[in-house]
Design a protein around this motif. Structure first.
Motif, PDB file in Angstrom:
ATOM      1  N   ARG A   1     -37.214  -3.887  14.415  1.00  0.00           N
ATOM      2  CA  ARG A   1     -35.817  -3.873  14.862  1.00  0.00           C
ATOM      3  C   ARG A   1     -35.637  -2.917  16.045  1.00  0.00           C
ATOM      4  NH1 ARG A   1     -32.072  -2.641  10.154  1.00  0.00           N
ATOM      5  NH2 ARG A   1     -32.834  -0.532  10.467  1.00  0.00           N
ATOM      6  N   ALA A   2     -36.298  -1.747  15.966  1.00  0.00           N
ATOM      7  CA  ALA A   2     -36.210  -0.771  17.052  1.00  0.00           C
ATOM      8  C   ALA A   2     -36.812  -1.345  18.337  1.00  0.00           C
ATOM      9  CB  ALA A   2     -36.926   0.522  16.672  1.00  0.00           C
ATOM     10  N   VAL A   3     -37.914  -2.060  18.213  1.00  0.00           N
ATOM     11  CA  VAL A   3     -38.564  -2.680  19.380  1.00  0.00           C
ATOM     12  C   VAL A   3     -37.605  -3.655  20.049  1.00  0.00           C
ATOM     13  CG1 VAL A   3     -40.340  -4.341  20.063  1.00  0.00           C
ATOM     14  CG2 VAL A   3     -40.939  -2.411  18.584  1.00  0.00           C
ATOM     15  N   ARG A   4     -36.987  -4.516  19.266  1.00  0.00           N
ATOM     16  CA  ARG A   4     -36.066  -5.511  19.842  1.00  0.00           C
ATOM     17  C   ARG A   4     -34.828  -4.840  20.443  1.00  0.00           C
ATOM     18  NH1 ARG A   4     -37.169  -9.020  14.804  1.00  0.00           N
ATOM     19  NH2 ARG A   4     -38.741 -10.489  15.541  1.00  0.00           N
ATOM     20  N   THR A   5     -34.319  -3.832  19.766  1.00  0.00           N
ATOM     21  CA  THR A   5     -33.122  -3.135  20.247  1.00  0.00           C
ATOM     22  C   THR A   5     -33.373  -2.463  21.582  1.00  0.00           C
ATOM     23  OG1 THR A   5     -32.318  -2.730  17.994  1.00  0.00           O
ATOM     24  CG2 THR A   5     -31.435  -1.313  19.720  1.00  0.00           C
ATOM     25  N   VAL A   6     -34.476  -1.714  21.663  1.00  0.00           N
ATOM     26  CA  VAL A   6     -34.805  -0.991  22.898  1.00  0.00           C
ATOM     27  C   VAL A   6     -35.134  -1.966  24.024  1.00  0.00           C
ATOM     28  CG1 VAL A   6     -36.439   0.618  23.962  1.00  0.00           C
ATOM     29  CG2 VAL A   6     -35.545   1.078  21.675  1.00  0.00           C
ATOM     30  N   ALA A   7     -35.875  -3.023  23.708  1.00  0.00           N
ATOM     31  CA  ALA A   7     -36.222  -4.023  24.729  1.00  0.00           C
ATOM     32  C   ALA A   7     -34.978  -4.683  25.311  1.00  0.00           C
ATOM     33  CB  ALA A   7     -37.142  -5.078  24.131  1.00  0.00           C
ATOM     34  N   ALA A   8     -33.937  -4.788  24.496  1.00  0.00           N
ATOM     35  CA  ALA A   8     -32.692  -5.417  24.944  1.00  0.00           C
ATOM     36  C   ALA A   8     -31.783  -4.442  25.692  1.00  0.00           C
ATOM     37  CB  ALA A   8     -31.947  -5.998  23.739  1.00  0.00           C
ATOM     38  N   GLY A   9     -32.242  -3.193  25.830  1.00  0.00           N
ATOM     39  CA  GLY A   9     -31.452  -2.205  26.559  1.00  0.00           C
ATOM     40  C   GLY A   9     -30.646  -1.278  25.682  1.00  0.00           C
ATOM     41  N   GLY A  10     -30.798  -1.417  24.369  1.00  0.00           N
ATOM     42  CA  GLY A  10     -30.076  -0.555  23.438  1.00  0.00           C
ATOM     43  C   GLY A  10     -30.849   0.709  23.121  1.00  0.00           C
ATOM     44  N   ALA A  11     -30.326   1.471  22.175  1.00  0.00           N
ATOM     45  CA  ALA A  11     -30.969   2.716  21.755  1.00  0.00           C
ATOM     46  C   ALA A  11     -31.290   2.654  20.269  1.00  0.00           C
ATOM     47  CB  ALA A  11     -30.047   3.904  22.041  1.00  0.00           C
ATOM     48  N   ALA A  12     -32.453   3.185  19.912  1.00  0.00           N
ATOM     49  CA  ALA A  12     -32.862   3.204  18.506  1.00  0.00           C
ATOM     50  C   ALA A  12     -33.338   4.608  18.153  1.00  0.00           C
ATOM     51  CB  ALA A  12     -33.974   2.191  18.270  1.00  0.00           C
ATOM     52  N   LEU A  13     -32.748   5.181  17.116  1.00  0.00           N
ATOM     53  CA  LEU A  13     -33.111   6.529  16.697  1.00  0.00           C
ATOM     54  C   LEU A  13     -33.242   6.576  15.183  1.00  0.00           C
ATOM     55  CD1 LEU A  13     -33.553   9.546  17.290  1.00  0.00           C
ATOM     56  CD2 LEU A  13     -31.066   9.842  17.207  1.00  0.00           C
ATOM     57  N   ASP A  14     -34.396   7.035  14.725  1.00  0.00           N
ATOM     58  CA  ASP A  14     -34.628   7.174  13.292  1.00  0.00           C
ATOM     59  C   ASP A  14     -33.579   8.127  12.706  1.00  0.00           C
ATOM     60  OD1 ASP A  14     -35.874   8.603  10.873  1.00  0.00           O
ATOM     61  OD2 ASP A  14     -37.263   6.952  11.209  1.00  0.00           O
ATOM     62  N   PRO A  15     -32.923   7.750  11.594  1.00  0.00           N
ATOM     63  CA  PRO A  15     -31.884   8.595  10.987  1.00  0.00           C
ATOM     64  C   PRO A  15     -32.370  10.003  10.652  1.00  0.00           C
ATOM     65  CG  PRO A  15     -31.826   6.407  10.028  1.00  0.00           C
ATOM     66  CD  PRO A  15     -33.058   6.466  10.889  1.00  0.00           C
ATOM     67  N   ALA A  16     -33.612  10.128  10.201  1.00  0.00           N
ATOM     68  CA  ALA A  16     -34.157  11.453   9.865  1.00  0.00           C
ATOM     69  C   ALA A  16     -34.241  12.333  11.104  1.00  0.00           C
ATOM     70  CB  ALA A  16     -35.542  11.311   9.229  1.00  0.00           C
ATOM     71  N   LEU A  17     -34.599  11.727  12.237  1.00  0.00           N
ATOM     72  CA  LEU A  17     -34.659  12.479  13.486  1.00  0.00           C
ATOM     73  C   LEU A  17     -33.275  12.909  13.939  1.00  0.00           C
ATOM     74  CD1 LEU A  17     -37.266  10.347  15.433  1.00  0.00           C
ATOM     75  CD2 LEU A  17     -37.525  12.742  14.834  1.00  0.00           C
ATOM     76  N   ALA A  18     -32.318  12.002  13.813  1.00  0.00           N
ATOM     77  CA  ALA A  18     -30.938  12.317  14.208  1.00  0.00           C
ATOM     78  C   ALA A  18     -30.396  13.475  13.383  1.00  0.00           C
ATOM     79  CB  ALA A  18     -30.055  11.089  14.045  1.00  0.00           C
ATOM     80  N   PHE A  19     -30.661  13.443  12.082  1.00  0.00           N
ATOM     81  CA  PHE A  19     -30.169  14.493  11.188  1.00  0.00           C
ATOM     82  C   PHE A  19     -30.805  15.837  11.533  1.00  0.00           C
ATOM     83  CE2 PHE A  19     -30.491  16.996   7.247  1.00  0.00           C
ATOM     84  CZ  PHE A  19     -29.141  17.117   6.942  1.00  0.00           C
ATOM     85  N   THR A  20     -32.119  15.821  11.777  1.00  0.00           N
ATOM     86  CA  THR A  20     -32.825  17.051  12.116  1.00  0.00           C
ATOM     87  C   THR A  20     -32.293  17.639  13.422  1.00  0.00           C
ATOM     88  OG1 THR A  20     -34.823  16.238  11.026  1.00  0.00           O
ATOM     89  CG2 THR A  20     -35.106  18.062  12.560  1.00  0.00           C
ATOM     90  N   ALA A  21     -32.031  16.778  14.391  1.00  0.00           N
ATOM     91  CA  ALA A  21     -31.518  17.235  15.683  1.00  0.00           C
ATOM     92  C   ALA A  21     -30.134  17.846  15.537  1.00  0.00           C
ATOM     93  CB  ALA A  21     -31.478  16.075  16.664  1.00  0.00           C
TER      94      ALA A  21
END
Length: 202
Positions: free
Chosen positions: A114-134
């Motif tokens: 899903r992240a591959v397709r989202t980013v390829a389409a120009g969107g942004a993909a961020l793992d929830p665990a990474l977002a929380f840590t940040a």
């Protein structure tokens, strides 16, 4: 037209698993599978990759440095970073470079696809665990001067060299370093550098 994907991962088993996983999808085509970072840009240009999936820790050139070079040479190629650590410092640097996605290596298969397709389409993909840590890392407690001094120290300069570079007295630099160590609740200067880098503050 399938999405043309370049994969760069130095661990052979993981690289082969990534390739095999993505090749199961009808809309994805693997155009290159690399084990080094210094071959990414030229290969992406040659293969006209739409998306580059890059490990952070690669021999030759690290993934984020390669990502920055790729953004300059082939702006149309979107970038998805893979990492084994939920490190807000890496996330901050990747965001500044213009990376489209940042996911953990242990993410479920469907999330990666899903992240591959989202980013390829120009969107942004961020793992929830990474977002929380940040988010948890919060704002830096360091002043601009303390940050600059610590950044110079991390780059290998000693306090006397930092003083000369910043046009400060040696005593002032030592005071900034001592304050930074205290604010970061670090054991010493090296520990302070590690803490600040992990949090993305230097």
């Amino acid at each position: 037209m399938p999405i043309r994907v370049l994969v760069a991962e130095d661990m052979r088993l993981l690289r082969e698993t990534l390739v095999a996983t993505l090749e199961l999808e009808d809309d994805l085509e693997i155009v290159a599978a690399l084990d080094r970072g210094d071959t990414i840009v030229d290969t992406a240009v040659t293969t006209r990759a739409d998306l580059a999936i890059l490990d952070v820790d690669l021999p030759g050139t690290d993934g984020l440095t390669a990502a920055a070079l790729l953004r300059e040479r082939l702006p149309a190629c979107r970038i998805l970073i893979l990492t084994g650590l939920a490190n807000p410092g890496l996330l901050k640097r990747a965001t500044e470079i213009g990376v489209g996605g940042f996911v953990l290596k242990d993410s479920p298969r469907h999330e990666l696809v899903r992240a591959v397709r989202t980013v390829a389409a120009g969107g942004a993909a961020l793992d929830p665990a990474l977002a929380f840590t940040a988010l948890r890392a919060g704002d830096s407690p360091l002043t601009a001067r303390e940050t600059e001094v610590l950044r110079h120290l991390a780059a290998g300069l000693d306090p006397k060299q930092i003083a000369a570079t910043m046009h400060l007295s040696y005593g002032t630099v030592r005071n900034y370093l001592a304050t930074a160590v205290t604010k970061l609740q670090a054991r010493n200067r090296i520990d302070a550098i590690r803490a600040a880098q992990t949090a993305g503050w230097i």
